[in-house]
Design a protein around this motif. Structure first.
Motif, PDB file in Angstrom:
ATOM      1  N   ASP A   1      12.267 -52.523 127.309  1.00 58.62           N
ATOM      2  CA  ASP A   1      13.543 -51.961 127.754  1.00 58.62           C
ATOM      3  C   ASP A   1      13.789 -50.550 127.217  1.00 58.62           C
ATOM      4  OD1 ASP A   1      13.971 -52.811 125.158  1.00 58.62           O
ATOM      5  OD2 ASP A   1      15.808 -53.890 125.591  1.00 58.62           O
ATOM      6  N   GLY A   2      12.724 -49.845 126.911  1.00 59.86           N
ATOM      7  CA  GLY A   2      12.886 -48.454 126.523  1.00 59.86           C
ATOM      8  C   GLY A   2      11.961 -48.032 125.412  1.00 59.86           C
ATOM      9  N   ALA A   3      12.024 -46.750 125.107  1.00 60.84           N
ATOM     10  CA  ALA A   3      11.166 -46.164 124.084  1.00 60.84           C
ATOM     11  C   ALA A   3      11.995 -45.221 123.221  1.00 60.84           C
ATOM     12  CB  ALA A   3      10.019 -45.391 124.736  1.00 60.84           C
ATOM     13  N   HIS A   4      11.519 -44.990 122.032  1.00 57.52           N
ATOM     14  CA  HIS A   4      12.076 -43.961 121.148  1.00 57.52           C
ATOM     15  C   HIS A   4      10.885 -43.129 120.705  1.00 57.52           C
ATOM     16  CE1 HIS A   4      14.737 -42.964 117.396  1.00 57.52           C
ATOM     17  NE2 HIS A   4      14.458 -41.895 118.122  1.00 57.52           N
ATOM     18  N   LEU A   5      10.785 -41.926 121.257  1.00 60.07           N
ATOM     19  CA  LEU A   5       9.604 -41.095 121.063  1.00 60.07           C
ATOM     20  C   LEU A   5       9.991 -39.714 120.563  1.00 60.07           C
ATOM     21  CD1 LEU A   5       7.890 -41.996 124.451  1.00 60.07           C
ATOM     22  CD2 LEU A   5       7.229 -42.840 122.184  1.00 60.07           C
ATOM     23  N   HIS A   6       9.287 -39.234 119.536  1.00 59.88           N
ATOM     24  CA  HIS A   6       9.442 -37.874 119.032  1.00 59.88           C
ATOM     25  C   HIS A   6       8.120 -37.153 119.257  1.00 59.88           C
ATOM     26  CE1 HIS A   6      12.946 -38.616 115.993  1.00 59.88           C
ATOM     27  NE2 HIS A   6      13.166 -39.190 117.162  1.00 59.88           N
ATOM     28  N   ILE A   7       8.214 -35.902 119.676  1.00 57.56           N
ATOM     29  CA  ILE A   7       7.017 -35.114 119.970  1.00 57.56           C
ATOM     30  C   ILE A   7       7.084 -33.779 119.230  1.00 57.56           C
ATOM     31  CG2 ILE A   7       7.986 -34.016 122.048  1.00 57.56           C
ATOM     32  CD1 ILE A   7       5.140 -34.456 123.330  1.00 57.56           C
ATOM     33  N   THR A   8       5.908 -33.295 118.835  1.00 56.78           N
ATOM     34  CA  THR A   8       5.767 -31.961 118.256  1.00 56.78           C
ATOM     35  C   THR A   8       4.843 -31.164 119.166  1.00 56.78           C
ATOM     36  OG1 THR A   8       5.959 -32.911 116.042  1.00 56.78           O
ATOM     37  CG2 THR A   8       5.138 -30.656 116.193  1.00 56.78           C
ATOM     38  N   LEU A   9       5.282 -29.966 119.546  1.00 61.03           N
ATOM     39  CA  LEU A   9       4.563 -29.128 120.494  1.00 61.03           C
ATOM     40  C   LEU A   9       4.380 -27.727 119.918  1.00 61.03           C
ATOM     41  CD1 LEU A   9       6.813 -30.062 123.529  1.00 61.03           C
ATOM     42  CD2 LEU A   9       4.474 -30.883 123.165  1.00 61.03           C
ATOM     43  N   ALA A  10       3.344 -27.033 120.381  1.00 63.97           N
ATOM     44  CA  ALA A  10       3.145 -25.619 120.045  1.00 63.97           C
ATOM     45  C   ALA A  10       3.008 -24.832 121.344  1.00 63.97           C
ATOM     46  CB  ALA A  10       1.898 -25.439 119.188  1.00 63.97           C
ATOM     47  N   ASP A  11       3.651 -23.651 121.394  1.00 70.90           N
ATOM     48  CA  ASP A  11       3.509 -22.813 122.579  1.00 70.90           C
ATOM     49  C   ASP A  11       2.256 -21.929 122.437  1.00 70.90           C
ATOM     50  OD1 ASP A  11       4.180 -20.563 121.014  1.00 70.90           O
ATOM     51  OD2 ASP A  11       6.200 -20.385 121.852  1.00 70.90           O
ATOM     52  N   CYS A  12       2.041 -21.043 123.401  1.00 68.57           N
ATOM     53  CA  CYS A  12       0.811 -20.231 123.406  1.00 68.57           C
ATOM     54  C   CYS A  12       0.767 -19.218 122.269  1.00 68.57           C
ATOM     55  CB  CYS A  12       0.624 -19.555 124.756  1.00 68.57           C
ATOM     56  SG  CYS A  12       1.950 -18.416 125.176  1.00 68.57           S
ATOM     57  N   SER A  13       1.888 -19.025 121.556  1.00 68.48           N
ATOM     58  CA  SER A  13       1.912 -18.144 120.379  1.00 68.48           C
ATOM     59  C   SER A  13       1.782 -18.921 119.079  1.00 68.48           C
ATOM     60  CB  SER A  13       3.218 -17.342 120.345  1.00 68.48           C
ATOM     61  OG  SER A  13       3.331 -16.539 121.488  1.00 68.48           O
ATOM     62  N   GLY A  14       1.708 -20.248 119.189  1.00 65.27           N
ATOM     63  CA  GLY A  14       1.607 -21.082 118.004  1.00 65.27           C
ATOM     64  C   GLY A  14       2.945 -21.468 117.408  1.00 65.27           C
ATOM     65  N   VAL A  15       4.033 -21.119 118.077  1.00 71.16           N
ATOM     66  CA  VAL A  15       5.360 -21.507 117.614  1.00 71.16           C
ATOM     67  C   VAL A  15       5.524 -23.010 117.856  1.00 71.16           C
ATOM     68  CG1 VAL A  15       7.846 -21.214 117.953  1.00 71.16           C
ATOM     69  CG2 VAL A  15       6.324 -19.228 118.036  1.00 71.16           C
ATOM     70  N   VAL A  16       5.932 -23.723 116.803  1.00 71.18           N
ATOM     71  CA  VAL A  16       6.023 -25.182 116.856  1.00 71.18           C
ATOM     72  C   VAL A  16       7.474 -25.608 117.013  1.00 71.18           C
ATOM     73  CG1 VAL A  16       5.595 -27.311 115.555  1.00 71.18           C
ATOM     74  CG2 VAL A  16       3.938 -25.448 115.488  1.00 71.18           C
ATOM     75  N   ILE A  17       7.675 -26.616 117.868  1.00 72.38           N
ATOM     76  CA  ILE A  17       9.000 -27.178 118.106  1.00 72.38           C
ATOM     77  C   ILE A  17       8.831 -28.672 118.324  1.00 72.38           C
ATOM     78  CG2 ILE A  17       8.939 -26.834 120.612  1.00 72.38           C
ATOM     79  CD1 ILE A  17      11.943 -26.011 120.347  1.00 72.38           C
ATOM     80  N   GLY A  18       9.850 -29.422 118.028  1.00 71.81           N
ATOM     81  CA  GLY A  18       9.771 -30.856 118.253  1.00 71.81           C
ATOM     82  C   GLY A  18      11.128 -31.488 118.292  1.00 71.81           C
ATOM     83  N   SER A  19      11.189 -32.671 118.900  1.00 66.96           N
ATOM     84  CA  SER A  19      12.418 -33.450 118.966  1.00 66.96           C
ATOM     85  C   SER A  19      12.170 -34.711 119.780  1.00 66.96           C
ATOM     86  CB  SER A  19      13.553 -32.618 119.568  1.00 66.96           C
ATOM     87  OG  SER A  19      14.795 -33.176 119.187  1.00 66.96           O
ATOM     88  N   HIS A  20      13.249 -35.300 120.284  1.00 62.93           N
ATOM     89  CA  HIS A  20      13.144 -36.494 121.126  1.00 62.93           C
ATOM     90  C   HIS A  20      12.485 -36.131 122.454  1.00 62.93           C
ATOM     91  CE1 HIS A  20      15.778 -39.186 118.800  1.00 62.93           C
ATOM     92  NE2 HIS A  20      16.457 -38.095 118.514  1.00 62.93           N
ATOM     93  N   LEU A  21      11.475 -36.888 122.853  1.00 63.80           N
ATOM     94  CA  LEU A  21      10.821 -36.686 124.148  1.00 63.80           C
ATOM     95  C   LEU A  21      11.641 -37.372 125.232  1.00 63.80           C
ATOM     96  CD1 LEU A  21       8.289 -35.748 125.775  1.00 63.80           C
ATOM     97  CD2 LEU A  21       7.389 -38.060 125.375  1.00 63.80           C
ATOM     98  N   CYS A  22      11.983 -36.615 126.275  1.00 63.55           N
ATOM     99  CA  CYS A  22      12.768 -37.154 127.392  1.00 63.55           C
ATOM    100  C   CYS A  22      11.933 -37.187 128.664  1.00 63.55           C
ATOM    101  CB  CYS A  22      14.006 -36.295 127.621  1.00 63.55           C
ATOM    102  SG  CYS A  22      15.135 -36.262 126.217  1.00 63.55           S
ATOM    103  N   VAL A  23      12.416 -37.957 129.635  1.00 67.90           N
ATOM    104  CA  VAL A  23      11.792 -38.017 130.961  1.00 67.90           C
ATOM    105  C   VAL A  23      11.817 -36.615 131.558  1.00 67.90           C
ATOM    106  CG1 VAL A  23      12.086 -38.925 133.300  1.00 67.90           C
ATOM    107  CG2 VAL A  23      12.360 -40.436 131.327  1.00 67.90           C
ATOM    108  N   GLY A  24      10.750 -36.274 132.259  1.00 66.12           N
ATOM    109  CA  GLY A  24      10.628 -34.968 132.882  1.00 66.12           C
ATOM    110  C   GLY A  24       9.666 -34.046 132.159  1.00 66.12           C
ATOM    111  N   SER A  25       8.985 -34.552 131.135  1.00 64.93           N
ATOM    112  CA  SER A  25       7.979 -33.793 130.392  1.00 64.93           C
ATOM    113  C   SER A  25       6.636 -34.015 131.080  1.00 64.93           C
ATOM    114  CB  SER A  25       7.942 -34.253 128.938  1.00 64.93           C
ATOM    115  OG  SER A  25       9.195 -34.032 128.325  1.00 64.93           O
ATOM    116  N   LEU A  26       6.093 -32.964 131.686  1.00 67.74           N
ATOM    117  CA  LEU A  26       4.956 -33.106 132.593  1.00 67.74           C
ATOM    118  C   LEU A  26       3.640 -32.647 131.969  1.00 67.74           C
ATOM    119  CD1 LEU A  26       6.661 -31.828 135.866  1.00 67.74           C
ATOM    120  CD2 LEU A  26       6.554 -34.175 134.947  1.00 67.74           C
ATOM    121  N   VAL A  27       2.615 -33.482 132.132  1.00 62.95           N
ATOM    122  CA  VAL A  27       1.275 -33.208 131.608  1.00 62.95           C
ATOM    123  C   VAL A  27       0.680 -32.003 132.333  1.00 62.95           C
ATOM    124  CG1 VAL A  27      -1.073 -34.134 131.394  1.00 62.95           C
ATOM    125  CG2 VAL A  27       0.911 -35.619 130.966  1.00 62.95           C
ATOM    126  N   ARG A  28       0.071 -31.093 131.550  1.00 61.79           N
ATOM    127  CA  ARG A  28      -0.593 -29.916 132.123  1.00 61.79           C
ATOM    128  C   ARG A  28      -2.041 -30.247 132.461  1.00 61.79           C
ATOM    129  NH1 ARG A  28      -3.375 -25.337 130.020  1.00 61.79           N
ATOM    130  NH2 ARG A  28      -2.864 -25.914 127.888  1.00 61.79           N
TER     131      ARG A  28
END
Length: 134
Positions: A71-98
């Protein structure tokens, strides 16, 4: 614990795919063991925010952690952009695989995970239930 590797394809919605996969399992408790890959769009809900923030650029998945239930998920993700800047938080629907998302999941057949409204937080929070061995 049963370990299951998955590979998601370009354009797949990372969160929706994991929730759909978990919904197909007999086991009612799961967790993310590891994940790497990339996204073109990330929908992140930052701490205390009511709505998700959209980030559109090439992003590398550095880590993904969380619990899965039917009945659901609780997911946290950490991401880096093309400059290496890191950001993270709760992963929501609409996050699309490249290009890919390589995810290793753990199924915990001796447990049931459920999400129920917690009046103290106002959110559907994890309930952990040990299954009987009958």
């Amino acid at each position: 614990m049963r370990v299951v590797p998955l590979r998601l394809q370009p354009g797949d919605d990372l969160r929706a795919a994991l929730e759909a996969w978990m919904g197909e399992q007999e086991t009612k408790a799961g967790c993310v063991i590891s994940a790497i890959g990339s996204l073109t769009v990330a929908q992140l809900r930052f701490a205390g925010a009511a709505e998700a923030t959209t980030i559109r650029c090439d992003l590398e998945i550095l880590s993904l952690a969380g619990t899965l239930s039917s009945d659901g998920a609780h997911l946290h993700i950490t991401l880096a952009d093309c400059s290496g800047v890191v950001i993270g938080s709760h992963l929501c629907v609409g996050s699309l695989v490249r290009t890919t998302a390589e995810v290793v999941l753990g199924l915990l057949p001796e447990w049931d995970f459920r999400r129920e409204l917690d009046p103290a937080t106002g959110h559907a929070e994890l309930q952990v239930i040990l299954r009987s061995s009958d």
